[in-house]
Enzyme design. Sequence first.
Site, mmCIF file in Angstrom:
data_model
loop_
_atom_site.group_PDB
_atom_site.id
_atom_site.type_symbol
_atom_site.label_atom_id
_atom_site.label_comp_id
_atom_site.label_asym_id
_atom_site.label_seq_id
_atom_site.Cartn_x
_atom_site.Cartn_y
_atom_site.Cartn_z
ATOM 1 N N ALA A 1 0.858 -1.182 0.000
ATOM 2 C CA ALA A 1 0.000 0.000 0.000
ATOM 3 C C ALA A 1 0.894 1.231 0.000
ATOM 4 O O ALA A 1 2.049 1.165 0.427
ATOM 5 C CB ALA A 1 -0.885 -0.013 1.244
ATOM 6 N N GLU B 1 4.088 -5.425 7.397
ATOM 7 C CA GLU B 1 3.275 -4.382 8.021
ATOM 8 C C GLU B 1 3.630 -4.132 9.481
ATOM 9 O O GLU B 1 3.570 -3.002 9.955
ATOM 10 C CB GLU B 1 1.790 -4.730 7.905
ATOM 11 C CG GLU B 1 1.218 -4.598 6.516
ATOM 12 C CD GLU B 1 1.391 -5.846 5.659
ATOM 13 O OE1 GLU B 1 2.238 -6.697 5.990
ATOM 14 O OE2 GLU B 1 0.687 -5.944 4.647
HETATM 15 N N1 T1G Z 1 4.637 3.342 -0.350
HETATM 16 C C1 T1G Z 1 5.113 4.556 -0.733
HETATM 17 N N2 T1G Z 1 6.416 4.770 -1.107
HETATM 18 C C2 T1G Z 1 7.239 3.704 -1.084
HETATM 19 C C3 T1G Z 1 6.813 2.422 -0.680
HETATM 20 C C4 T1G Z 1 5.449 2.262 -0.309
HETATM 21 N N3 T1G Z 1 4.946 1.058 0.054
HETATM 22 N N4 T1G Z 1 7.897 1.584 -0.746
HETATM 23 C C5 T1G Z 1 8.928 2.329 -1.165
HETATM 24 N N5 T1G Z 1 8.543 3.588 -1.368
HETATM 25 C C6 T1G Z 1 9.364 4.689 -1.864
HETATM 26 C C7 T1G Z 1 10.459 5.058 -0.874
HETATM 27 O O1 T1G Z 1 9.971 5.965 0.086
HETATM 28 C C8 T1G Z 1 11.481 5.685 -1.804
HETATM 29 O O2 T1G Z 1 11.016 6.987 -2.124
HETATM 30 C C9 T1G Z 1 11.356 4.852 -3.085
HETATM 31 O O3 T1G Z 1 10.057 4.238 -3.027
HETATM 32 C C10 T1G Z 1 12.413 3.753 -3.176
HETATM 33 O O4 T1G Z 1 12.293 3.026 -1.940
HETATM 34 C C11 T1G Z 1 -2.641 -2.956 3.052
HETATM 35 C C12 T1G Z 1 -1.167 -1.691 4.963
HETATM 36 C C13 T1G Z 1 10.393 -2.122 -1.670
HETATM 37 C C14 T1G Z 1 12.282 -3.119 -0.342
HETATM 38 O O5 T1G Z 1 6.514 -1.984 4.001
HETATM 39 O O6 T1G Z 1 10.628 -2.004 1.988
HETATM 40 O O7 T1G Z 1 0.899 -2.668 2.334
HETATM 41 O O8 T1G Z 1 12.947 8.254 -1.086
HETATM 42 O O9 T1G Z 1 14.596 3.653 -1.143
HETATM 43 O O10 T1G Z 1 16.014 0.370 -0.973
HETATM 44 O O11 T1G Z 1 -1.745 -4.738 4.309
HETATM 45 O O12 T1G Z 1 11.118 0.405 -0.459
HETATM 46 O O13 T1G Z 1 12.923 7.713 -3.551
HETATM 47 O O14 T1G Z 1 11.297 9.386 -2.597
HETATM 48 O O15 T1G Z 1 13.243 1.879 0.042
HETATM 49 O O16 T1G Z 1 15.266 -0.499 -3.284
HETATM 50 C C15 T1G Z 1 3.966 -2.581 3.172
HETATM 51 C C16 T1G Z 1 8.150 -0.718 1.976
HETATM 52 C C17 T1G Z 1 3.227 -1.288 3.204
HETATM 53 C C18 T1G Z 1 7.492 -2.082 1.851
HETATM 54 C C19 T1G Z 1 12.698 -1.261 -1.962
HETATM 55 N N6 T1G Z 1 5.127 -2.495 2.308
HETATM 56 N N7 T1G Z 1 9.208 -0.530 0.999
HETATM 57 O O17 T1G Z 1 13.846 -0.846 -1.255
HETATM 58 O O18 T1G Z 1 14.161 1.450 -2.293
HETATM 59 S S1 T1G Z 1 1.829 -1.345 4.307
HETATM 60 C C20 T1G Z 1 6.334 -2.181 2.818
HETATM 61 C C21 T1G Z 1 10.402 -1.181 1.137
HETATM 62 C C22 T1G Z 1 0.719 -2.335 3.473
HETATM 63 C C23 T1G Z 1 -1.371 -3.644 3.478
HETATM 64 C C24 T1G Z 1 -0.460 -2.784 4.286
HETATM 65 C C25 T1G Z 1 11.469 -0.810 0.147
HETATM 66 C C26 T1G Z 1 11.692 -1.855 -0.955
HETATM 67 P P1 T1G Z 1 12.112 8.174 -2.357
HETATM 68 P P2 T1G Z 1 13.633 2.535 -1.220
HETATM 69 P P3 T1G Z 1 14.937 0.103 -1.971
#
Ligand code: T1G
Length: 708
Positions: free
Chosen positions: A66, A133
């Site tokens: 998300a 999450e």
């Molecule tokens: N939402 C918004 N922005 C995100 C994002 C996300 N889920 N994931 C990454 N970004 C942005 C990040 O801020 C950065 O932005 C750019 O993408 C590159 O990320 C309903 C409620 C996927 C392993 O927890 O773990 O789903 O700084 O630098 O090192 O049940 O991003 O360039 O402007 O981290 O290659 C669950 C979070 C959400 C995964 C990649 N998902 N992301 O790592 O790149 S809650 C997560 C990561 C949810 C549901 C629930 C990592 C990555 P900017 P990065 P990276």
Amino acid sequence: MPATDSPQVHVSRTEDVAVLTLDNPPVNALAERLLVALDQRLRELDTSSLRAIVIVGAGDTFVAGADIERLQRLASGHAPGGPSLGDLLNRIEGSTVPVVAAIDRHALGGGLELAMSCHYRVATQRARLGLPELGLGLIPGAGGTQRLPRLIGVTDAAEMMLTSKPVDAATAHDRGLVDLVVEDAKDLQSQAIAFARDVAPEPPVAALLRQDRLPAGAELTNALDATRSLAAKRFRNVAFPTLCVEAIVAGIEQGGAAGLAVERSRFEQALRDEPAQAMIHLFFAERAARKVPGVTDREFPERPRGKIGVIGGGTMGSGIATALLNASLDVCLVEVDADACDAARNRVAGFIQRAVDKGRISATQAAKRLAALSTSADLQALRDRDVVIEAATEDVALKQALFQQVEGIASRSALLVTNTSTIDIAHLGGKLESPARLLGMHFFSPAHIMPLVEVIRTKDTEPAAVAAALDLCKQLRKTPVTVGNCPGFLVNRVFMPYGQLAGFAIDRGVHPYHLDRVMYDFGMPMGPCRVSDLAGIDVGVAAGQILDSAYAKRAYRSPLRRLLADAGRIGQKAGAGHYLYENGKAIHDADLDAYVEAARAQQGHPSAEKFADEDLVDLLLLGVVNEASRIVEDGIVVRPSDIDVAVCAGMGFPRYRGGPLHWADRHGSQWVVDRLQHFADRFELPLLQPTEHLKAVASAGTPLLAAG
Ligand code: T1G
């Protein structure tokens, strides 16, 4: 396809298979507008002529979850817009034709939930699938607590949720989460289409309706007991892990559809709670900390960075060497003689073996890592190194001499790095021909485990060197914070008041063991006295002297640690400090009282004063916040949130409180100033006098995290 920055869902067809491509760079996060586009495409799709549907992510990744920015807005009370993700996924699962998820790189959170609402999953070898999450203070909110246990069983599903650790495609396939693993990412879409057309069974099987992987009877009881004990072991002071388990259990007891409703209510409860705001703040703060104006927004000539030299194979040097080997880098470690080289190699081998013992890596991987380590007693061995990291004894003359020699040995493009924790970097580089090449990378012990690296630059450090150090941190999967050159750099300086005020509280009547308990109950991994014993009281006294002289006007130093050190009670390594130690376990020691009374007498406060526990928390942490405002004002950090990142990663400050500045902002900047003034008036301590910067921030009504 029109170039646009708005999220889109593209539809294409290969004969009787429709392909939906989710397109929202850089990680296809499920932003509101992407959900609207997906909703629309699903309504438009005429499945009557279709054999199957394939859903794939644009670029080289599936979906990273998300949109966390949207979650942050929802957590702070904004009304949700657009279709519900959960409803969309239920519609996908209800499709009359098979839906296949084609997964490359990341299927995380809502991304994996989307993939699990599909009937089948095809993934590349490099893909990683997880429900992280709880790392955001949330729980899966779009069916993850229901579908994952039905696909891979309760125990493995609960562990993935409670640890937030993704699994690779091979493991996912073994567990039944992935139906086909594709070796080469460029074949993913074609193989997913072929699977959808030729293999996907009809009618499609909905995960939510499956029971075959759900245990029953004693097996279920055991699985849920194991889940609850894992949650209790990994978390304290927070509700979201329990909410996650409640959703899992509800679905097993009441069926998947009812479980979805329970999950929804528990998710919304977690989203409204403080840990979610704190941990989402840290998510973005950690990513912001990687951005250094004038460095990461510039291009620099590509520098080789595969060969690293480490000087010094003690605890820090061997820990750093291990971190480098774990990142598949080639390491040459230099020590004073062959014996010291052997001892260093044994230390590194021990660190790597521990990862094997814990099942984190295989023996083969361990052997491969160790094979990339060479040692030498001759600095000439560093001539082919791209980076040289000095981790020798904290002795200025020794370090200066080493760098002068290395500067003449290593190539001109080699990055020169010191791991010093207390010495002025500018002073260390003072005798170099090109001091601009030298910078600090302050690792925290144990260096192969602790995530934080302070990248220390002087006013002369060349931006290309900082960029190279940040690249190395990325290779090491470390959390970098770029810091200006000052005594204590960032973490040791900002947390200096924490130790001083702990000593002050003890001198004024608080028992050390009670103080430790109070700070542990707040969420610190251990109390200040236990930390002092662990680090070594002698080490703390020495470092304290350096910081006290650097910040003499506001230093407070209790005599207690000196009294203990003089009696040989230098901490856990000696079996006695504030506590006694038996088999690594801290034991209360009645003899400590005599040292405490002697310290109080020396400070002229023989009678104990009363402190409320919440006053103790506020006293120690507001000292930190006050110093943080000085650090921001001195321009030591790029932005205030870097301090939260560093203190959480470097001192184990509880992530569910977001860091000292996020904690302070929850109270408000005026409350901070008023409480500090209250303590400063009561105790007449300069280090508690709120800074002018802090008062200005408070009178402007600005949050501390917004005060540049
Ligand atoms: N939402 C918004 N922005 C995100 C994002 C996300 N889920 N994931 C990454 N970004 C942005 C990040 O801020 C950065 O932005 C750019 O993408 C590159 O990320 C309903 C409620 C996927 C392993 O927890 O773990 O789903 O700084 O630098 O090192 O049940 O991003 O360039 O402007 O981290 O290659 C669950 C979070 C959400 C995964 C990649 N998902 N992301 O790592 O790149 S809650 C997560 C990561 C949810 C549901 C629930 C990592 C990555 P900017 P990065 P990276």
